[in-house]
Design an enzyme around this catalytic site. Structure first.
Site, PDB file in Angstrom:
ATOM      1  N   ASN A 157       2.559  -2.885   7.510  1.00  0.00           N
ATOM      2  CA  ASN A 157       3.137  -3.933   6.903  1.00  0.00           C
ATOM      3  C   ASN A 157       3.708  -1.851   6.371  1.00  0.00           C
ATOM      4  OD1 ASN A 157       2.607  -6.254   7.005  1.00  0.00           O
ATOM      5  ND2 ASN A 157       1.634  -6.688   6.247  1.00  0.00           N
TER       6      ASN A 157
ATOM      7  N   ALA B 241       1.046  -1.380   0.258  1.00  0.00           N
ATOM      8  CA  ALA B 241      -0.400   0.427  -0.005  1.00  0.00           C
ATOM      9  C   ALA B 241       0.815   0.885  -0.147  1.00  0.00           C
ATOM     10  CB  ALA B 241      -1.161  -0.377   1.186  1.00  0.00           C
TER      11      ALA B 241
ATOM     12  N   HIS C  20      -1.760   7.201   4.137  1.00  0.00           N
ATOM     13  CA  HIS C  20      -0.925   7.145   4.459  1.00  0.00           C
ATOM     14  C   HIS C  20       0.049   9.218   4.114  1.00  0.00           C
ATOM     15  CE1 HIS C  20      -1.055   3.266   5.421  1.00  0.00           C
ATOM     16  NE2 HIS C  20      -1.466   2.595   4.316  1.00  0.00           N
TER      17      HIS C  20
END
Length: 268
Positions: A189, A121, A219
């Site tokens: 992760n 991601a 993010h």
């Protein structure tokens, strides 16, 4: 030469990789699958044109040249170690698991195996890796996820937090990427991978927020280096089946696998 591919874990991500291989990838063929729920995996695999066996992790390592790891964090070592002991290539997005078990990286080196940590991601991997060839001064990452994406997180469950009743953002964690990966092993992760790509998980700073105002897994990464200042932002659309996983995670594994035999590849 056609390389044999095995998929370890046939949930949302594994099934996406399986469909892509079944549709055809240059020099690659789906050979076998392993799963903690063999019956469920067989049901999912019914959509594939080519039917392959569901086997245990040791057999998967024996049959396949490439293992695509899509399993829960707890199963990572059981899948990775047999594969690497046979010198196989392991493709994964489990950066958090690698931080918890650095001996697995040592096992790859000892037996001629290879671990490829796909971008998952995260964006900007190439730029961060390039900056790490010079001097990176600092890396910070702020993750904001809808409460539904974090309700099953280890830390949330252990603290008994009711995230679904939130009316404003709640900061769940503020510390190093290494500590964050240990406390949220199935949720960050991306932070673990960022730490491994840049200045290390202990110097990479991470915040995790449960934020009822967002509908995507967000993010924001800031990298200050002697070569550049990088400001990276991504909003990942959650999967319906597992809101904690963004749809792009599965696609990043597909791209990583396709790149293993492609005659032309852009970036890493």
């Amino acid at each position: 030469m056609v390389l044999r591919v095995g998929i370890a874990g046939y949930g949302t991500i594994g099934a996406a990789v399986g469909r892509a291989l079944d549709a055809g990838m240059e020099g690659l063929t789906l050979t076998a699958v392993t799963s903690g729920d063999a019956a469920k995996a067989r049901t999912r695999m019914a959509e594939l044109k080519a039917q392959v066996p569901v086997v245990d992790a040791a057999t998967l390592a024996e049959l396949c040249d490439i293992i695509v790891e899509c399993a829960p964090t707890a199963a990572f070592a059981d899948i990775a170690l047999p594969a690497l002991a046979r010198g196989r290539t392991l493709v994964t997005v489990s950066g958090a698991a690698l931080l918890q078990r650095p001996d697995i990286i040592d096992a790859a080196g000892a037996h001629g195996g290879r671990i490829i940590l796909a971008t998952g991601a995260l964006l900007g991997f190439d730029a961060v890796r390039a900056a790490a060839e010079g001097t990176i001064h600092s890396v910070t990452m702020v993750t904001r996820k809808p409460p539904t994406s974090l309700t099953k997180a280890k830390e949330v469950v252990e603290r008994g937090l009711d995230l679904l009743s939130l009316t404003e953002p709640l900061k769940l964690f503020d510390g190093s990427a290494r500590e964050g990966a240990a406390r949220f092993p199935a949720n960050v992760n991306v932070a673990a991978a960022l730490g491994l790509a840049g200045i290390g998980p202990d110097r990479t700073q991470l915040q995790i927020w449960a934020d009822p105002s967002v509908t995507r897994n967000c993010h924001r990464i800031v990298v200050d280096a002697d070569s550049a200042r990088l400001v990276l932002e991504i909003e990942n659309v959650p999967t319906v089946e597992n809101p904690g996983t963004g749809r792009i995670t599965a696609l990043s594994l597909v791209a990583a696998v396709r790149g293993l035999t492609s005659a032309f590849r852009v970036g890493s």
